[in-house]
Scaffold this motif. Structure first.
Motif, PDB file in Angstrom:
ATOM      1  N   TRP A  99      33.635  49.431  42.553  1.00 45.24           N
ATOM      2  CA  TRP A  99      33.447  48.415  41.504  1.00 45.24           C
ATOM      3  C   TRP A  99      34.780  48.003  40.893  1.00 45.24           C
ATOM      4  O   TRP A  99      35.075  46.813  40.723  1.00 45.24           O
ATOM      5  CB  TRP A  99      32.508  48.967  40.443  1.00 45.24           C
ATOM      6  CG  TRP A  99      32.276  48.046  39.276  1.00 45.24           C
ATOM      7  CD1 TRP A  99      31.914  46.739  39.335  1.00 45.24           C
ATOM      8  CD2 TRP A  99      32.394  48.378  37.891  1.00 45.24           C
ATOM      9  NE1 TRP A  99      31.783  46.215  38.072  1.00 45.24           N
ATOM     10  CE2 TRP A  99      32.073  47.204  37.151  1.00 45.24           C
ATOM     11  CE3 TRP A  99      32.719  49.539  37.202  1.00 45.24           C
ATOM     12  CZ2 TRP A  99      32.075  47.170  35.761  1.00 45.24           C
ATOM     13  CZ3 TRP A  99      32.707  49.516  35.811  1.00 45.24           C
ATOM     14  CH2 TRP A  99      32.410  48.351  35.105  1.00 45.24           C
ATOM     15  N   ILE A 100      35.616  48.973  40.582  1.00 38.62           N
ATOM     16  CA  ILE A 100      36.934  48.672  40.009  1.00 38.62           C
ATOM     17  C   ILE A 100      37.799  47.929  41.022  1.00 38.62           C
ATOM     18  O   ILE A 100      38.455  46.935  40.706  1.00 38.62           O
ATOM     19  CB  ILE A 100      37.627  49.964  39.555  1.00 38.62           C
ATOM     20  CG1 ILE A 100      36.805  50.653  38.457  1.00 38.62           C
ATOM     21  CG2 ILE A 100      39.033  49.682  39.068  1.00 38.62           C
ATOM     22  CD1 ILE A 100      36.653  49.829  37.198  1.00 38.62           C
ATOM     23  N   LEU A 101      37.805  48.392  42.262  1.00 38.56           N
ATOM     24  CA  LEU A 101      38.644  47.754  43.291  1.00 38.56           C
ATOM     25  C   LEU A 101      38.189  46.332  43.600  1.00 38.56           C
ATOM     26  O   LEU A 101      39.011  45.473  43.930  1.00 38.56           O
ATOM     27  CB  LEU A 101      38.616  48.600  44.563  1.00 38.56           C
ATOM     28  CG  LEU A 101      39.274  49.982  44.470  1.00 38.56           C
ATOM     29  CD1 LEU A 101      39.006  50.788  45.741  1.00 38.56           C
ATOM     30  CD2 LEU A 101      40.763  49.865  44.220  1.00 38.56           C
ATOM     31  N   ALA A 102      36.897  46.070  43.487  1.00 43.35           N
ATOM     32  CA  ALA A 102      36.389  44.738  43.782  1.00 43.35           C
ATOM     33  C   ALA A 102      36.616  43.760  42.636  1.00 43.35           C
ATOM     34  O   ALA A 102      36.813  42.563  42.872  1.00 43.35           O
ATOM     35  CB  ALA A 102      34.896  44.812  44.096  1.00 43.35           C
ATOM     36  N   ARG A 103      36.610  44.240  41.413  1.00 46.59           N
ATOM     37  CA  ARG A 103      36.696  43.351  40.256  1.00 46.59           C
ATOM     38  C   ARG A 103      38.138  43.090  39.803  1.00 46.59           C
ATOM     39  O   ARG A 103      38.405  42.056  39.195  1.00 46.59           O
ATOM     40  CB  ARG A 103      35.894  43.937  39.091  1.00 46.59           C
ATOM     41  CG  ARG A 103      34.394  43.844  39.285  1.00 46.59           C
ATOM     42  CD  ARG A 103      33.946  42.411  39.276  1.00 46.59           C
ATOM     43  NE  ARG A 103      32.485  42.275  39.339  1.00 46.59           N
ATOM     44  CZ  ARG A 103      31.858  41.580  40.251  1.00 46.59           C
ATOM     45  NH1 ARG A 103      32.555  40.963  41.208  1.00 46.59           N
ATOM     46  NH2 ARG A 103      30.554  41.471  40.245  1.00 46.59           N
ATOM     47  N   ARG A 104      39.038  43.974  40.101  1.00 47.15           N
ATOM     48  CA  ARG A 104      40.423  43.803  39.667  1.00 47.15           C
ATOM     49  C   ARG A 104      41.294  43.506  40.884  1.00 47.15           C
ATOM     50  O   ARG A 104      41.715  44.405  41.604  1.00 47.15           O
ATOM     51  CB  ARG A 104      40.918  45.049  38.930  1.00 47.15           C
ATOM     52  CG  ARG A 104      40.099  45.350  37.665  1.00 47.15           C
ATOM     53  CD  ARG A 104      40.616  46.558  36.930  1.00 47.15           C
ATOM     54  NE  ARG A 104      39.816  46.837  35.741  1.00 47.15           N
ATOM     55  CZ  ARG A 104      40.032  47.858  34.908  1.00 47.15           C
ATOM     56  NH1 ARG A 104      41.038  48.705  35.161  1.00 47.15           N
ATOM     57  NH2 ARG A 104      39.258  48.036  33.861  1.00 47.15           N
ATOM     58  N   GLY A 105      41.568  42.238  41.094  1.00 47.20           N
ATOM     59  CA  GLY A 105      42.288  41.814  42.295  1.00 47.20           C
ATOM     60  C   GLY A 105      43.791  41.835  42.135  1.00 47.20           C
ATOM     61  O   GLY A 105      44.443  40.802  42.255  1.00 47.20           O
ATOM     62  N   THR A 106      44.365  42.993  41.840  1.00 49.46           N
ATOM     63  CA  THR A 106      45.812  43.139  41.715  1.00 49.46           C
ATOM     64  C   THR A 106      46.385  43.673  43.014  1.00 49.46           C
ATOM     65  O   THR A 106      45.663  44.193  43.881  1.00 49.46           O
ATOM     66  CB  THR A 106      46.160  44.087  40.558  1.00 49.46           C
ATOM     67  OG1 THR A 106      45.645  45.399  40.856  1.00 49.46           O
ATOM     68  CG2 THR A 106      45.536  43.597  39.249  1.00 49.46           C
ATOM     69  N   ARG A 107      47.691  43.562  43.151  1.00 50.19           N
ATOM     70  CA  ARG A 107      48.344  44.092  44.357  1.00 50.19           C
ATOM     71  C   ARG A 107      48.200  45.601  44.445  1.00 50.19           C
ATOM     72  O   ARG A 107      48.020  46.151  45.533  1.00 50.19           O
ATOM     73  CB  ARG A 107      49.825  43.704  44.332  1.00 50.19           C
ATOM     74  CG  ARG A 107      50.081  42.211  44.524  1.00 50.19           C
ATOM     75  CD  ARG A 107      51.566  41.925  44.597  1.00 50.19           C
ATOM     76  NE  ARG A 107      51.820  40.501  44.825  1.00 50.19           N
ATOM     77  CZ  ARG A 107      53.032  39.971  44.929  1.00 50.19           C
ATOM     78  NH1 ARG A 107      54.114  40.762  44.833  1.00 50.19           N
ATOM     79  NH2 ARG A 107      53.176  38.674  45.149  1.00 50.19           N
ATOM     80  N   LEU A 108      48.283  46.255  43.290  1.00 42.77           N
ATOM     81  CA  LEU A 108      48.130  47.710  43.288  1.00 42.77           C
ATOM     82  C   LEU A 108      46.740  48.105  43.784  1.00 42.77           C
ATOM     83  O   LEU A 108      46.600  49.033  44.596  1.00 42.77           O
ATOM     84  CB  LEU A 108      48.361  48.259  41.879  1.00 42.77           C
ATOM     85  CG  LEU A 108      48.150  49.775  41.712  1.00 42.77           C
ATOM     86  CD1 LEU A 108      49.105  50.551  42.614  1.00 42.77           C
ATOM     87  CD2 LEU A 108      48.329  50.178  40.254  1.00 42.77           C
ATOM     88  N   ASN A 109      45.709  47.396  43.332  1.00 45.22           N
ATOM     89  CA  ASN A 109      44.356  47.709  43.783  1.00 45.22           C
ATOM     90  C   ASN A 109      44.167  47.390  45.256  1.00 45.22           C
ATOM     91  O   ASN A 109      43.390  48.051  45.947  1.00 45.22           O
ATOM     92  CB  ASN A 109      43.343  46.932  42.940  1.00 45.22           C
ATOM     93  CG  ASN A 109      43.064  47.609  41.611  1.00 45.22           C
ATOM     94  OD1 ASN A 109      43.475  48.739  41.390  1.00 45.22           O
ATOM     95  ND2 ASN A 109      42.379  46.911  40.726  1.00 45.22           N
ATOM     96  N   ALA A 110      44.864  46.369  45.751  1.00 42.50           N
ATOM     97  CA  ALA A 110      44.789  46.069  47.178  1.00 42.50           C
ATOM     98  C   ALA A 110      45.371  47.212  47.999  1.00 42.50           C
ATOM     99  O   ALA A 110      44.823  47.586  49.047  1.00 42.50           O
ATOM    100  CB  ALA A 110      45.537  44.770  47.468  1.00 42.50           C
ATOM    101  N   VAL A 111      46.490  47.762  47.520  1.00 40.99           N
ATOM    102  CA  VAL A 111      47.092  48.911  48.201  1.00 40.99           C
ATOM    103  C   VAL A 111      46.175  50.129  48.107  1.00 40.99           C
ATOM    104  O   VAL A 111      45.973  50.860  49.090  1.00 40.99           O
ATOM    105  CB  VAL A 111      48.474  49.223  47.600  1.00 40.99           C
ATOM    106  CG1 VAL A 111      49.047  50.509  48.208  1.00 40.99           C
ATOM    107  CG2 VAL A 111      49.428  48.059  47.832  1.00 40.99           C
ATOM    108  N   LEU A 112      45.596  50.344  46.916  1.00 35.66           N
ATOM    109  CA  LEU A 112      44.687  51.481  46.739  1.00 35.66           C
ATOM    110  C   LEU A 112      43.450  51.349  47.618  1.00 35.66           C
ATOM    111  O   LEU A 112      42.962  52.343  48.169  1.00 35.66           O
ATOM    112  CB  LEU A 112      44.276  51.590  45.267  1.00 35.66           C
ATOM    113  CG  LEU A 112      45.383  51.996  44.286  1.00 35.66           C
ATOM    114  CD1 LEU A 112      44.847  51.978  42.851  1.00 35.66           C
ATOM    115  CD2 LEU A 112      45.938  53.373  44.629  1.00 35.66           C
ATOM    116  N   TYR A 113      42.956  50.119  47.770  1.00 39.04           N
ATOM    117  CA  TYR A 113      41.787  49.904  48.628  1.00 39.04           C
ATOM    118  C   TYR A 113      42.126  50.215  50.087  1.00 39.04           C
ATOM    119  O   TYR A 113      41.332  50.850  50.794  1.00 39.04           O
ATOM    120  CB  TYR A 113      41.302  48.462  48.493  1.00 39.04           C
ATOM    121  CG  TYR A 113      40.171  48.115  49.416  1.00 39.04           C
ATOM    122  CD1 TYR A 113      38.890  48.607  49.193  1.00 39.04           C
ATOM    123  CD2 TYR A 113      40.370  47.291  50.522  1.00 39.04           C
ATOM    124  CE1 TYR A 113      37.840  48.293  50.049  1.00 39.04           C
ATOM    125  CE2 TYR A 113      39.339  46.968  51.380  1.00 39.04           C
ATOM    126  CZ  TYR A 113      38.075  47.477  51.141  1.00 39.04           C
ATOM    127  OH  TYR A 113      37.041  47.176  51.999  1.00 39.04           O
TER     128      TYR A 113
END
Length: 280
Positions: A99-113
């Protein structure tokens, strides 16, 4: 020449679904039939497993013998003690992370995903995992095995749920926030109920992996807690089922029944989860 090619293409287009269905049915149905008819045979007939029907059906007798001699109830309880918390934990934490990774489209979250789903293709280091569990005092325990399963299959849940969350309108969450709901309440009351189809898909997949696992269980808890696959491996290795293929296949039938029931109950939601979220 061109008309002949066109007609051949049309014929193949019509036959392709039928050929595909036949191939799938054969690849799935033949092994299932082999297991069933072998489990129903006598010891002499089952010495060389084949697809032929038994002269007399002994399926219920073989299942009853396996249930008593193979200590199936104790092993089934051990499997449940590991499978239920593993599945519940990986679904809860995986859906929250997705849910967090899908809703927050930051570069850091893209790397974390990318890191989160890398576990799907990168096998865990078994030796390192066992050494780490020994350092933590969790080697040979159900808690350690649950932690291993959650770590292994968290990537699968994140992969499925993230795509599904992106199909949910963000306006639903914004409306709940305007009513004063905090992040946890939004997730629990708004997002989580909408994830039922994809969570049903993830549930059957994780249950299938964990319920049938013998490799990781052997190295982490080997012998200290019986599960159904471990118990089958131990009794077969000890010679109890030596050349008793009818009993081995009967054990496989008993071990598979809970998964068949789960799949039958959740079939519609499983298909809905795959088509609605996992492929988007």
């Amino acid at each position: 020449m061109r008309s002949a090619n066109v007609s051949d293409a049309r014929l193949w287009t019509r036959l392709q679904p039928v050929v595909t269905a036949v191939l799938v049915a054969a690849s799935i149905g033949i092994p299932l039939w082999l297991v069933l008819v072998t489990a129903a045979k006598s010891r002499g007939e089952a010495l060389t497993p084949d697809l032929s029907l038994p002269s007399e059906w002994h399926l219920l007798e073989n299942l009853a013998q396996v249930w008593a001699d193979g200590e199936v109830p104790r092993a089934a309880l051990g499997s449940l003690l590991v499978v239920a918390p593993s599945v519940a934990g990986v679904l809860l934490f995986g859906s929250m992370a997705a849910w967090i990774l899908a809703r927050r489209g930051t570069r850091l979250n893209a790397v974390l995903y990318a890191l989160a789903i890398s576990g799907i293709v990168l096998p865990p280091a078994v030796v390192t995992v066992v050494l780490l569990l020994r350092q933590l005092g969790l080697a040979g325990t159900a808690v350690g095995m649950i932690g291993v399963y959650m770590g292994i299959y968290l990537s699968t849940v994140i992969f499925f749920v993230t795509g599904f969350v992106r199909t949910i309108p963000a306006s639903l969450e914004e409306a709940a926030q305007m009513d004063g709901a905090g992040p946890f309440k939004v997730f629990w009351l708004v997002v989580l109920p909408l994830l039922r189809p994809v969570l049903a898909t993830a549930t059957i997949l994780v249950c299938l992996y964990v319920w049938n696992d013998v490799f990781y269980a052997f190295f982490v808890i080997g012998g200290r807690l019986d599960t159904l696959p471990l118990n089958l491996f131990q009794v077969a290795s000890a010679g109890l089922y030596l050349d008793n293929w009818h009993l081995i296949f009967a054990y496989v039938v008993l071990m598979s029944l809970p998964l068949v029931v789960v799949f039958a109950v959740a079939q519609r939601k499983i298909i809905s989860g795959i088509t609605s979220g996992a492929v988007k």
